[in-house]
Write a protein that holds these residues in place. Structure first.
Motif, PDB file in Angstrom:
ATOM      1  N   ASP A  93       0.814  -1.216   0.000  1.00 10.23           N
ATOM      2  CA  ASP A  93       0.000   0.000   0.000  1.00 10.23           C
ATOM      3  C   ASP A  93       0.850   1.270   0.000  1.00 10.23           C
ATOM      4  OD1 ASP A  93      -2.567  -1.132  -0.047  1.00 10.23           O
ATOM      5  OD2 ASP A  93      -2.558  -1.474   2.114  1.00 10.23           O
ATOM      6  N   ILE A  94       2.152   1.143   0.257  1.00  7.94           N
ATOM      7  CA  ILE A  94       3.017   2.326   0.315  1.00  7.94           C
ATOM      8  C   ILE A  94       3.039   3.094  -1.003  1.00  7.94           C
ATOM      9  CG2 ILE A  94       5.415   3.101   0.575  1.00  7.94           C
ATOM     10  CD1 ILE A  94       5.771   0.955   2.711  1.00  7.94           C
ATOM     11  N   PRO A  95       3.185   2.429  -2.173  1.00  7.94           N
ATOM     12  CA  PRO A  95       3.138   3.177  -3.435  1.00  7.94           C
ATOM     13  C   PRO A  95       1.824   3.927  -3.639  1.00  7.94           C
ATOM     14  CG  PRO A  95       4.106   1.014  -3.795  1.00  7.94           C
ATOM     15  CD  PRO A  95       3.563   1.017  -2.398  1.00  7.94           C
ATOM     16  N   ARG A  96       0.720   3.402  -3.117  1.00  7.78           N
ATOM     17  CA  ARG A  96      -0.566   4.094  -3.217  1.00  7.78           C
ATOM     18  C   ARG A  96      -0.558   5.387  -2.405  1.00  7.78           C
ATOM     19  NH1 ARG A  96      -4.716   0.836  -0.763  1.00  7.78           N
ATOM     20  NH2 ARG A  96      -6.141   2.350  -1.663  1.00  7.78           N
ATOM     21  N   LEU A  97       0.024   5.318  -1.195  1.00 11.54           N
ATOM     22  CA  LEU A  97       0.145   6.522  -0.372  1.00 11.54           C
ATOM     23  C   LEU A  97       0.997   7.573  -1.077  1.00 11.54           C
ATOM     24  CD1 LEU A  97       0.819   4.995   3.185  1.00 11.54           C
ATOM     25  CD2 LEU A  97      -1.296   6.065   2.423  1.00 11.54           C
ATOM     26  N   LEU A  98       2.125   7.136  -1.634  1.00  3.17           N
ATOM     27  CA  LEU A  98       3.048   8.067  -2.278  1.00  3.17           C
ATOM     28  C   LEU A  98       2.449   8.676  -3.540  1.00  3.17           C
ATOM     29  CD1 LEU A  98       6.371   6.031  -1.872  1.00  3.17           C
ATOM     30  CD2 LEU A  98       5.539   7.943  -0.471  1.00  3.17           C
ATOM     31  N   PHE A 105      -0.893  16.790  -2.033  1.00  5.53           N
ATOM     32  CA  PHE A 105      -1.264  16.788  -0.621  1.00  5.53           C
ATOM     33  C   PHE A 105      -0.014  16.824   0.250  1.00  5.53           C
ATOM     34  CE2 PHE A 105      -4.907  14.792  -2.725  1.00  5.53           C
ATOM     35  CZ  PHE A 105      -5.944  15.538  -2.192  1.00  5.53           C
ATOM     36  N   ASP A 106      -0.195  17.241   1.491  1.00  8.14           N
ATOM     37  CA  ASP A 106       0.912  17.300   2.434  1.00  8.14           C
ATOM     38  C   ASP A 106       0.972  16.046   3.306  1.00  8.14           C
ATOM     39  OD1 ASP A 106       1.843  20.053   1.845  1.00  8.14           O
ATOM     40  OD2 ASP A 106      -0.155  20.596   2.575  1.00  8.14           O
ATOM     41  N   MET A 107      -0.167  15.377   3.469  1.00  4.06           N
ATOM     42  CA  MET A 107      -0.197  14.129   4.224  1.00  4.06           C
ATOM     43  C   MET A 107      -1.315  13.239   3.684  1.00  4.06           C
ATOM     44  SD  MET A 107      -0.212  13.392   8.338  1.00  4.06           S
ATOM     45  CE  MET A 107      -1.696  14.337   8.721  1.00  4.06           C
ATOM     46  N   VAL A 108      -1.002  11.961   3.530  1.00  2.21           N
ATOM     47  CA  VAL A 108      -1.982  10.970   3.090  1.00  2.21           C
ATOM     48  C   VAL A 108      -2.040   9.873   4.147  1.00  2.21           C
ATOM     49  CG1 VAL A 108      -2.667   9.340   1.299  1.00  2.21           C
ATOM     50  CG2 VAL A 108      -1.489  11.456   0.663  1.00  2.21           C
ATOM     51  N   VAL A 109      -3.242   9.570   4.611  1.00  2.00           N
ATOM     52  CA  VAL A 109      -3.430   8.609   5.703  1.00  2.00           C
ATOM     53  C   VAL A 109      -4.158   7.374   5.187  1.00  2.00           C
ATOM     54  CG1 VAL A 109      -4.380   8.245   8.011  1.00  2.00           C
ATOM     55  CG2 VAL A 109      -3.589  10.529   7.320  1.00  2.00           C
ATOM     56  N   ALA A 150       1.773   8.770   4.933  1.00  2.00           N
ATOM     57  CA  ALA A 150       2.912   9.365   4.243  1.00  2.00           C
ATOM     58  C   ALA A 150       2.777  10.870   4.354  1.00  2.00           C
ATOM     59  CB  ALA A 150       2.934   8.940   2.768  1.00  2.00           C
ATOM     60  N   VAL A 151       3.892  11.544   4.645  1.00  3.54           N
ATOM     61  CA  VAL A 151       3.825  12.975   4.931  1.00  3.54           C
ATOM     62  C   VAL A 151       5.118  13.656   4.485  1.00  3.54           C
ATOM     63  CG1 VAL A 151       4.681  12.534   7.260  1.00  3.54           C
ATOM     64  CG2 VAL A 151       3.475  14.655   6.785  1.00  3.54           C
ATOM     65  N   LYS A 152       5.011  14.897   4.079  1.00  4.44           N
ATOM     66  CA  LYS A 152       6.197  15.666   3.722  1.00  4.44           C
ATOM     67  C   LYS A 152       7.008  15.949   4.983  1.00  4.44           C
ATOM     68  CE  LYS A 152       4.120  17.703  -0.399  1.00  4.44           C
ATOM     69  NZ  LYS A 152       3.681  18.941  -1.099  1.00  4.44           N
ATOM     70  N   ALA A 153       8.279  15.583   4.937  1.00  2.00           N
ATOM     71  CA  ALA A 153       9.123  15.612   6.134  1.00  2.00           C
ATOM     72  C   ALA A 153       9.247  17.000   6.745  1.00  2.00           C
ATOM     73  CB  ALA A 153      10.510  15.064   5.801  1.00  2.00           C
ATOM     74  N   GLY A 181      -3.575  24.422   8.119  1.00  2.00           N
ATOM     75  CA  GLY A 181      -4.074  24.634   6.762  1.00  2.00           C
ATOM     76  C   GLY A 181      -3.388  23.778   5.718  1.00  2.00           C
ATOM     77  N   TYR A 182      -2.719  22.700   6.133  1.00  2.00           N
ATOM     78  CA  TYR A 182      -2.056  21.807   5.195  1.00  2.00           C
ATOM     79  C   TYR A 182      -3.065  20.820   4.601  1.00  2.00           C
ATOM     80  CZ  TYR A 182       2.410  23.497   7.044  1.00  2.00           C
ATOM     81  OH  TYR A 182       3.478  24.285   7.418  1.00  2.00           O
ATOM     82  N   GLY A 183      -2.739  20.305   3.430  1.00  2.00           N
ATOM     83  CA  GLY A 183      -3.648  19.381   2.738  1.00  2.00           C
ATOM     84  C   GLY A 183      -3.547  17.966   3.269  1.00  2.00           C
TER      85      GLY A 183
END
Length: 285
Positions: A93-98, A105-109, A150-153, A181-183
């Protein structure tokens, strides 16, 4: 090219790491993998060495959130992927998050489906947290407590000082991103049954989850939590005053207490709102 770091907190999860680490190489061999050993008493570190994976050990158990912070500080990737070591999060599922993150987006859960929840009581509790969080942020929150994301560091590291050392770090970082206000978005995942024994205690952590509810409110928008409480005190005071005035033609101490409580609760919420704004001032620049 964007670099990826996968951070996995682990406490006595050697049994699941045996199968998880080869799967990570297969589906995410391009990424840096960091296992944060949170005071394990099994052979977690040895398993990591056998698979050529970097392990960072805590001298004693500091908590899931503390392990997340240790991993985030050590990671070199532009994007951080967090997942559990117990086999409930699938490396495929990691490639799907990325891919979703790359859409801007800034974070995908990874949001667990209902059948993926560990028991009816856990599903009911998570459903309550999701509805509460959705009301607080005026956005649909599909899975507030999921540890697979997955999130922007650079944006994640802005909030390290806010993250608790316990299991509630997903709640805190999710609300922090919304507040800044991040996506944030979600993708559905299927979570298999965990390998080994859960570290969550129903009695101890049940009380902790109640505290999370108040933390959500005070972290994101305190007035949205305190104002209804203030109004309830005020309306109770008005109702009791009308009763005593019509019945005894007097203003009682109880009515005064209700009105004063309404004022104090409102002022606490107002001050908390200002403190919250200061906490997020750097992320809003």
């Amino acid at each position: 090219m964007t670099s990826i770091s996968i951070i996995i907190p682990a406490k006595n999860e050697a049994a699941s790491l045996v199968s998880l680490l080869p799967a990570l190489k297969l589906h995410a061999g391009f990424a840096e993998v960091i296992i944060v050993d949170d005071g394990s008493s099994d052979n977690t570190v040895q398993i990591c060495k056998e698979h050529g994976v970097r392990a960072i050990s805590h001298p004693y158990s500091k908590g899931n959130g503390a392990a997340i912070k240790t991993g985030a500080r050590a990671a070199t990737g532009d994007v951080l992927v967090f997942m559990d070591a117990d086999g409930q999060h699938k490396p495929e599922d990691i490639p799907r998050l990325l891919a979703k993150l790359a859409e801007g987006f800034d974070m995908v859960v990874g949001a667990r489906t209902r059948k993926s929840q560990a028991g009816v009581h856990r599903a009911a509790a998570n459903g309550f947290y999701n509805r509460l969080a959705s009301w607080m942020v005026d956005q649909k929150v599909s899975d507030l407590t999921s540890g697979f994301r997955a999130v922007k560091a650079v944006k994640f590291k802005q909030f390290l000082y806010l993250l608790p050392n316990g299991f509630s770090y997903p709640t805190t970082i999710t609300m922090s991103f919304f507040r800044a206000g991040y996506g944030v978005t979600y993708i559905e995942i299927e979570a298999p049954k965990r390998i080994g024994k859960s570290h969550i205690s129903p009695m101890k952590d049940g009380f902790r989850f109640l505290l999370i509810i108040f933390k959500i409110g005070t972290l994101y928008s305190p007035l949205k939590l305190f104002l209804p409480i203030s109004l309830s005190f005020f309306m109770t005071g008005v109702g009791y005053y009308l009763y005593t005035f019509l019945s005894f033609h007097r203003f009682t101490n109880m009515s005064a207490l209700m009105f004063l409580s309404a004022i104090f609760v409102f002022l606490i919420g107002l001050v908390s709102e200002q403190i919250t704004a200061l906490n997020y001032k750097d992320s809003n620049d």
